[in-house]
Write a protein that holds these residues in place. Structure first.
Motif, short mmCIF file in Angstrom:
data_model
loop_
_atom_site.label_atom_id
_atom_site.label_comp_id
_atom_site.label_asym_id
_atom_site.label_seq_id
_atom_site.Cartn_x
_atom_site.Cartn_y
_atom_site.Cartn_z
N MET A 69 1.58 8.76 -15.78
CA MET A 69 1.14 8.05 -16.99
C MET A 69 0.53 6.72 -16.58
O MET A 69 1.22 5.86 -16.04
N LEU A 70 -0.77 6.54 -16.87
CA LEU A 70 -1.43 5.29 -16.48
C LEU A 70 -0.77 4.08 -17.12
O LEU A 70 -0.71 3.00 -16.53
N ALA A 71 -0.26 4.27 -18.35
CA ALA A 71 0.36 3.16 -19.06
C ALA A 71 1.61 2.66 -18.34
O ALA A 71 2.02 1.52 -18.51
N TRP A 72 2.24 3.52 -17.53
CA TRP A 72 3.37 3.10 -16.70
C TRP A 72 2.93 2.67 -15.32
O TRP A 72 3.40 1.70 -14.75
N ARG A 73 1.98 3.46 -14.76
CA ARG A 73 1.61 3.27 -13.36
C ARG A 73 1.03 1.88 -13.11
O ARG A 73 1.46 1.17 -12.19
N ILE A 74 0.07 1.48 -13.94
CA ILE A 74 -0.63 0.21 -13.69
C ILE A 74 0.31 -0.99 -13.82
O ILE A 74 0.35 -1.84 -12.91
N PRO A 75 1.13 -1.09 -14.91
CA PRO A 75 2.07 -2.21 -14.96
C PRO A 75 3.09 -2.19 -13.82
O PRO A 75 3.47 -3.24 -13.30
N MET A 134 0.81 -1.21 0.00
CA MET A 134 0.00 0.00 0.00
C MET A 134 0.85 1.26 0.00
O MET A 134 0.52 2.24 -0.66
N GLY A 135 1.96 1.24 0.75
CA GLY A 135 2.84 2.40 0.79
C GLY A 135 3.46 2.69 -0.56
O GLY A 135 3.42 3.83 -1.05
N LEU A 136 4.01 1.64 -1.20
CA LEU A 136 4.64 1.84 -2.51
C LEU A 136 3.60 2.21 -3.55
O LEU A 136 3.88 3.00 -4.47
N LYS A 137 2.39 1.66 -3.42
CA LYS A 137 1.31 1.98 -4.36
C LYS A 137 0.98 3.48 -4.30
O LYS A 137 0.87 4.14 -5.34
N VAL A 138 0.88 4.01 -3.09
CA VAL A 138 0.59 5.43 -2.93
C VAL A 138 1.71 6.28 -3.54
O VAL A 138 1.46 7.27 -4.22
N ILE A 139 2.97 5.86 -3.31
CA ILE A 139 4.10 6.62 -3.85
C ILE A 139 4.05 6.60 -5.39
O ILE A 139 4.19 7.64 -6.04
N LEU A 140 3.81 5.41 -5.97
CA LEU A 140 3.75 5.32 -7.43
C LEU A 140 2.58 6.16 -7.97
O LEU A 140 2.71 6.82 -9.00
N GLU A 141 1.44 6.12 -7.27
CA GLU A 141 0.28 6.89 -7.73
C GLU A 141 0.56 8.38 -7.68
O GLU A 141 0.02 9.15 -8.48
N ASP A 142 1.41 8.81 -6.74
CA ASP A 142 1.72 10.23 -6.62
C ASP A 142 2.71 10.71 -7.67
O ASP A 142 2.61 11.83 -8.15
N TYR A 143 3.69 9.88 -7.99
CA TYR A 143 4.78 10.37 -8.83
C TYR A 143 4.74 9.84 -10.26
O TYR A 143 5.38 10.41 -11.14
N VAL A 144 4.04 8.74 -10.51
CA VAL A 144 3.95 8.21 -11.89
C VAL A 144 2.57 8.59 -12.43
O VAL A 144 1.55 8.03 -12.00
N MET A 196 -7.87 9.98 -10.27
CA MET A 196 -7.16 9.37 -11.40
C MET A 196 -6.86 10.42 -12.45
O MET A 196 -7.38 11.53 -12.42
N ASN A 197 -6.04 10.07 -13.40
CA ASN A 197 -5.58 11.03 -14.40
C ASN A 197 -6.48 11.00 -15.62
O ASN A 197 -6.37 10.12 -16.46
N GLU A 198 -7.39 11.98 -15.69
CA GLU A 198 -8.31 11.99 -16.82
C GLU A 198 -7.93 13.00 -17.89
O GLU A 198 -8.50 13.01 -18.97
N GLN A 199 -6.98 13.90 -17.55
CA GLN A 199 -6.57 14.92 -18.52
C GLN A 199 -5.80 14.29 -19.67
O GLN A 199 -5.25 13.19 -19.52
N PRO A 200 -5.80 14.97 -20.84
CA PRO A 200 -4.95 14.46 -21.93
C PRO A 200 -3.48 14.47 -21.50
O PRO A 200 -3.08 15.23 -20.62
N VAL A 201 -2.71 13.61 -22.12
CA VAL A 201 -1.32 13.41 -21.72
C VAL A 201 -0.50 14.70 -21.86
O VAL A 201 0.40 14.95 -21.07
N LYS A 202 -0.84 15.54 -22.83
CA LYS A 202 -0.09 16.77 -23.09
C LYS A 202 -0.10 17.72 -21.89
O LYS A 202 0.82 18.50 -21.71
#
Lengths: 119, 130
Positions: free
Chosen positions: A89-95, A77-87, B1-7
């Motif tokens: 891009m969903l395409a990076w965050r979820i994987p 949970m701690g690392l998840k919160v950190i990743l959610e804060d700083y990453v 969650m991130n709903e904004q466009p990536v730009k």
């Protein structure tokens, strides 16, 4: 918490909050114990036979198992919160979060096997 | 969650570069940093446990490594991270139950946990290296 009325859009907010704190209380009791044991081994106050006697005991196996479970929940949970804060891009965050969860489960299972392996 | 466009680039969540540094902010960031440090120690701990529970030769080798400079430095690092994360974690739990929620108390308790960590770093240095 008294003033929080909405649990967030995913409705998982309170559950995460609660589990993070429950595991924190368990760790607050058990983590200093294992660190102290490590310091005692370091200083020579406990030798290998002494260490094995302590680890072999059913109480310390159960406590060690609880420690591992609480650690996995808390660290995930701690690392998840950190990743959610700083990453962002969903395409990076979820994987990344998924990879972390799989790696940590692997470590947890290996650790449990170490604890319960010798009879 | 991130709903904004990536730009569209929003600032990072806890805006380290924008707000003025204060003790509670340092305490909060240090809680994350020490948490990550403790997670990174888990594989090392498993390796130590593995070595110490196998043959006596393995045990001696593991203990020798623990007494080497990298071993002592790891113990120092994880000790300080643990003391800090433990103290500040209790501070967070107390704040959660409604104790010390005022700005003044938050600053004071943040200074207290940072002081405890500084004290622990000196104590572990004395314990391990002297």
């Amino acid at each position: 918490m008294r003033t929080v009325k909405e649990p967030g859009s995913a409705h998982g907010g309170l559950s995460d909050w609660y589990w993070q704190r429950l595991s924190a209380v368990v760790l607050a009791f058990l983590l200093p114990l294992s660190f102290l044991l490590m310091l005692m081994v370091f200083s020579g106050a406990v030798d290998q036979q002494g260490l094995l006697d302590i680890l072999d005991h059913v109480a310390s196996r159960v406590l060690h198992t609880l420690l591992i479970l609480a650690l996995m929940v808390h660290a995930y949970m701690g690392l998840k919160v950190i990743l959610e804060d700083y990453v962002h891009m969903l395409a990076w965050r979820i994987p990344l979060i998924a990879t972390m969860l799989v790696l940590m489960s692997g470590f947890g299972i290996w650790w449990l096997a170490l604890i319960w392996a010798w009879a | 969650m991130n709903e904004q466009p990536v730009k569209y680039h929003r600032p990072l969540s806890p805006r380290i570069s924008i707000y003025r540094w204060r003790a509670p902010m340092l305490a909060s960031i240090a809680h994350r940093a020490s948490g990550v440090a403790l997670v990174l120690f888990v594989p090392l701990y498993l390796w130590l446990l593995h070595g110490m529970t196998s043959s006596p030769d393995h045990y001696d080798a593991t203990l020798t490594w623990l007494h080497s400079l990298p071993g002592k430095c790891s113990l120092w690092f994880v000790g300080v991270a643990l003391v800090y994360h433990f103290s500040n974690g209790i501070r967070f739990l107390l704040i959660d139950v409604g104790w010390g929620e005022s700005r003044k108390m938050m600053r004071f308790s943040a200074l207290v946990v940072l002081f405890i960590a500084a004290l622990a770093s000196l104590m572990f240095a004395w314990l391990l290296f002297l």
